[in-house]
Write a protein that holds these residues in place. Structure first.
Motif, PDB file in Angstrom:
ATOM      1  N   ASP A 171       0.838  -1.208   0.000  1.00  0.00           N
ATOM      2  CA  ASP A 171       0.000   0.000   0.000  1.00  0.00           C
ATOM      3  C   ASP A 171       0.869   1.253   0.000  1.00  0.00           C
ATOM      4  N   ALA A 172       1.937   1.240   0.813  1.00  0.00           N
ATOM      5  CA  ALA A 172       2.843   2.389   0.887  1.00  0.00           C
ATOM      6  C   ALA A 172       3.559   2.598  -0.442  1.00  0.00           C
ATOM      7  N   ILE A 173       3.972   1.506  -1.078  1.00  0.00           N
ATOM      8  CA  ILE A 173       4.659   1.603  -2.369  1.00  0.00           C
ATOM      9  C   ILE A 173       3.739   2.180  -3.435  1.00  0.00           C
ATOM     10  N   ASP A 174       2.502   1.676  -3.487  1.00  0.00           N
ATOM     11  CA  ASP A 174       1.534   2.180  -4.469  1.00  0.00           C
ATOM     12  C   ASP A 174       1.279   3.667  -4.264  1.00  0.00           C
ATOM     13  N   THR A 175       1.152   4.068  -3.004  1.00  0.00           N
ATOM     14  CA  THR A 175       0.908   5.481  -2.698  1.00  0.00           C
ATOM     15  C   THR A 175       2.083   6.344  -3.138  1.00  0.00           C
ATOM     16  N   MET A 176       3.310   5.899  -2.836  1.00  0.00           N
ATOM     17  CA  MET A 176       4.497   6.663  -3.226  1.00  0.00           C
ATOM     18  C   MET A 176       4.644   6.754  -4.741  1.00  0.00           C
ATOM     19  N   ASN A 177       4.405   5.653  -5.437  1.00  0.00           N
ATOM     20  CA  ASN A 177       4.482   5.671  -6.900  1.00  0.00           C
ATOM     21  C   ASN A 177       3.485   6.667  -7.482  1.00  0.00           C
ATOM     22  N   ASN A 178       2.251   6.647  -6.943  1.00  0.00           N
ATOM     23  CA  ASN A 178       1.205   7.541  -7.454  1.00  0.00           C
ATOM     24  C   ASN A 178       1.537   9.006  -7.194  1.00  0.00           C
ATOM     25  N   LEU A 179       2.005   9.303  -5.973  1.00  0.00           N
ATOM     26  CA  LEU A 179       2.297  10.690  -5.610  1.00  0.00           C
ATOM     27  C   LEU A 179       3.528  11.222  -6.328  1.00  0.00           C
ATOM     28  N   ALA A 180       4.494  10.345  -6.583  1.00  0.00           N
ATOM     29  CA  ALA A 180       5.709  10.781  -7.278  1.00  0.00           C
ATOM     30  C   ALA A 180       5.453  11.020  -8.763  1.00  0.00           C
ATOM     31  N   GLY A 181       4.401  10.421  -9.283  1.00  0.00           N
ATOM     32  CA  GLY A 181       4.098  10.590 -10.703  1.00  0.00           C
ATOM     33  C   GLY A 181       4.990   9.744 -11.595  1.00  0.00           C
ATOM     34  N   LYS A 182       5.799   8.904 -10.986  1.00  0.00           N
ATOM     35  CA  LYS A 182       6.685   8.005 -11.723  1.00  0.00           C
ATOM     36  C   LYS A 182       7.044   6.852 -10.803  1.00  0.00           C
ATOM     37  N   PRO A 183       7.435   5.694 -11.361  1.00  0.00           N
ATOM     38  CA  PRO A 183       7.742   4.548 -10.507  1.00  0.00           C
ATOM     39  C   PRO A 183       8.949   4.809  -9.606  1.00  0.00           C
ATOM     40  N   LEU A 184       8.808   4.419  -8.362  1.00  0.00           N
ATOM     41  CA  LEU A 184       9.934   4.431  -7.426  1.00  0.00           C
ATOM     42  C   LEU A 184      10.425   3.012  -7.168  1.00  0.00           C
ATOM     43  N   VAL A 185       9.497   2.070  -7.284  1.00  0.00           N
ATOM     44  CA  VAL A 185       9.811   0.662  -7.048  1.00  0.00           C
ATOM     45  C   VAL A 185       9.331  -0.150  -8.239  1.00  0.00           C
ATOM     46  N   THR A 186      10.181  -1.017  -8.760  1.00  0.00           N
ATOM     47  CA  THR A 186       9.801  -1.884  -9.873  1.00  0.00           C
ATOM     48  C   THR A 186      10.065  -3.332  -9.503  1.00  0.00           C
ATOM     49  N   THR A 187       9.259  -4.212 -10.045  1.00  0.00           N
ATOM     50  CA  THR A 187       9.432  -5.634  -9.791  1.00  0.00           C
ATOM     51  C   THR A 187       9.600  -6.369 -11.107  1.00  0.00           C
ATOM     52  N   ALA A 188      10.325  -7.462 -11.048  1.00  0.00           N
ATOM     53  CA  ALA A 188      10.537  -8.280 -12.238  1.00  0.00           C
ATOM     54  C   ALA A 188      10.481  -9.743 -11.845  1.00  0.00           C
TER      55      ALA A 188
END
Length: 274
Positions: free
Chosen positions: A62-79
């Motif tokens: 939830d925290a990651i999704d919130t940060m990605n949304n607020l930053a307007g760009k990905p902060l965390v990526t998964t592969a």
């Protein structure tokens, strides 16, 4: 604003503080979220990172999704799979964000130390300034300390001790307890909309509502349909209710009269200063 620990002795001042980064009017990250990013950087795993910072896996996502949304760009990526293997990585933006936050935090702590040495009573005043600067649509904002935290099967029950000795209880989710860092002895505040507050005469009636705060009517302001009634719980704490004029007349509410504010535990929102 910062959390500040009170001086342990008259001669030795010890301060703790934290800063946060904002995106517009929304909080992008504070100590907890930046700590999560750093743990992901070090471990390459959201599961391991969440465990190391004391978050549930869901709260971390939830925290990651919130940060990605607020930053307007990905902060965390998964592969998953592939030549390089799977895993979780931080983007260059997130790595820079961690370094920026740490640098600002170091300077912030230096400021707190200098201010603490120069200003008597700085710790208590700084904490109060943080609460005064908070903006919310909820009319009632009651500050206190967590006196009891009871874990349930789904939700947690948080008891907040208010100035004057009364307590207020809130029911929150496990994720909220973890995200707020709630524990016994920690500072917190309760937010309650005036329309969620019911009033009754000061009797020993048994009610299903968990919270019954006793006080004295400080003012009654009537409008065309509703009345705004403010109840003084003690010299420093008040709670306001919006009820119909008919209800105010039925109860005979007037300045100086004893009354009880009744609030369901599910209507109390708990917050902290990050």
């Amino acid at each position: 604003m910062s959390k500040i620990e009170s001086p342990k002795t008259h001669d030795s001042l010890e301060f703790g503080g934290s800063v946060w980064l904002q995106s517009g009017a929304q909080t992008l990250g504070g100590a907890a979220r930046i700590g999560l990013l750093a743990a992901i950087r070090d471990s390459g795993s959201i599961t391991a990172a969440a465990k190391s910072v004391g978050m549930s896996y869901k709260a971390a996502w939830d925290a990651i999704d919130t940060m990605n949304n607020l930053a307007g760009k990905p902060l965390v990526t998964t592969a998953t799979g592939g030549r390089g293997g799977g895993g979780t990585k931080l983007t260059p933006t997130a790595l820079r964000l961690i370094e920026t936050y740490r640098a600002v935090e170091r300077e912030h702590r230096k400021f707190l130390q200098r201010a603490g040495e120069a200003i008597e009573g700085f710790a208590q005043d700084w904490q109060l300034i943080g609460r005064l600067g908070m903006k919310t649509s909820a009319r009632n904002q009651l500050a206190g300390k967590v006196t009891k935290l009871t874990r349930g099967a789904v939700n947690d029950e948080v008891e907040l001790g208010l100035p004057g000795g009364q307590t207020i209880v809130a029911v929150v989710t496990h994720e909220s307890t973890e995200a707020l860092g709630l524990k016994e002895g920690s500072d917190a505040f309760a937010l309650i909309k005036a329309s969620w507050v019911m009033l009754m005469e000061d009797t020993n009636a048994k009610l299903s509502a968990r919270n019954q705060l006793r006080g004295t009517v400080a003012s009654v302001t009537k409008g065309a349909v509703n009345a705004e009634v403010t109840l003084s719980l003690n010299d420093a704490t008040t709670i306001t209710a919006i009820i119909t004029n008919q209800s105010a007349d039925t109860l005979g509410l007037a300045q100086g009269q004893k009354a009880v504010a009744v609030i369901k535990a599910s209507s109390v929102i708990i917050g902290v200063n990050d």
